[in-house]
Enzyme design. Sequence first.
Site, PDB file in Angstrom:
ATOM      1  N   TYR A 155      44.608  29.747  82.648  1.00 23.90           N
ATOM      2  CA  TYR A 155      44.897  28.344  82.947  1.00 23.90           C
ATOM      3  C   TYR A 155      43.770  27.758  83.795  1.00 23.90           C
ATOM      4  O   TYR A 155      43.302  26.637  83.555  1.00 23.90           O
ATOM      5  CB  TYR A 155      46.230  28.289  83.679  1.00 23.90           C
ATOM      6  CG  TYR A 155      46.624  26.982  84.301  1.00 23.90           C
ATOM      7  CD1 TYR A 155      47.283  26.001  83.553  1.00 23.90           C
ATOM      8  CD2 TYR A 155      46.392  26.731  85.647  1.00 23.90           C
ATOM      9  CE1 TYR A 155      47.687  24.810  84.141  1.00 23.90           C
ATOM     10  CE2 TYR A 155      46.790  25.554  86.246  1.00 23.90           C
ATOM     11  CZ  TYR A 155      47.440  24.595  85.487  1.00 23.90           C
ATOM     12  OH  TYR A 155      47.837  23.412  86.078  1.00 23.90           O
ATOM     13  N   LYS A 159      41.135  24.634  83.198  1.00 18.13           N
ATOM     14  CA  LYS A 159      41.019  23.507  84.118  1.00 18.13           C
ATOM     15  C   LYS A 159      39.579  23.319  84.577  1.00 18.13           C
ATOM     16  O   LYS A 159      39.117  22.187  84.781  1.00 18.13           O
ATOM     17  CB  LYS A 159      41.947  23.705  85.318  1.00 18.13           C
ATOM     18  CG  LYS A 159      43.433  23.696  84.967  1.00 18.13           C
ATOM     19  CD  LYS A 159      43.856  22.388  84.332  1.00 18.13           C
ATOM     20  CE  LYS A 159      45.367  22.353  84.079  1.00 18.13           C
ATOM     21  NZ  LYS A 159      45.805  21.093  83.445  1.00 18.13           N
TER      22      LYS A 159
END
Length: 264
Positions: A155, A159
């Site tokens: 994740y 990002k």
Amino acid sequence: MKRLEGRVALVTGGVGGIGTAVVKDFLAEGAKVIIADIKQDAVDEAVATYKAEGFSVAGAAASITDIDALQAAVDAGVAELGPVDIVVANANTGGATTTLDKTSPERFRQDVADNLAGQYNTVRVVIEGMKAKKHGAIVIVGSVNGLATFGQPAYSVAKAGLVSLARTMATEYGAHNIRANIVCPGTVQTPAWDHRIARKPDVLDGLKKWYPLLRVARPVDVAKAITFLASDDAGFISGVTLPVDGGLMAGNLAMSRELTLEDQ
């Protein structure tokens, strides 16, 4: 005059948490809003509620991972409200794994592809219309996870990629009078935390000490920053990465006090 008067905005992940806060703030500032979210019933309920309150909204269920469905949702919204001036790429697919050792190759690929490509898809379905209008504002919702290491590696990699994506968009689309920026929230008390709160009710209280403002964010804190970047008040701001984190990325006071042997 309201800051977004007459503007049409697409907000993905527009039902729940930050997305709901953005939609409400945009509507209060005079925007018309196309709400896209994977939760059909929630979208229908939100649209009905906002329309009953006199706001101009449209909505459809669509996943950011399915560009065809997203395009169809946006096309329907544009037919009802008009061409998009603002896009808030907010929806994400989460990050379940906590460490690299616990992340399978397939999960890593999926988290990176879905989160990074999903935001690309979101902008892709509106960018030609913005170019035609010679006006637009893109706001990507990233995370402090993309700026430092806070777990959830796949994740976080996605990002971090979004920071580069926002800069690339700012650079390539600037000649069309289109701005692109990214906000990077820290901990935000949204429904995404519900399962962790169920396991440990005081989990958010334990996190407060890491934030110089001694609290975690509310969705509205992030929404207000997004509204600013989407408005003409930020008309000469593009390519910026804006942490909305209560000072988290400024430094670690607990660590600095240990290093300097200062009293707490």
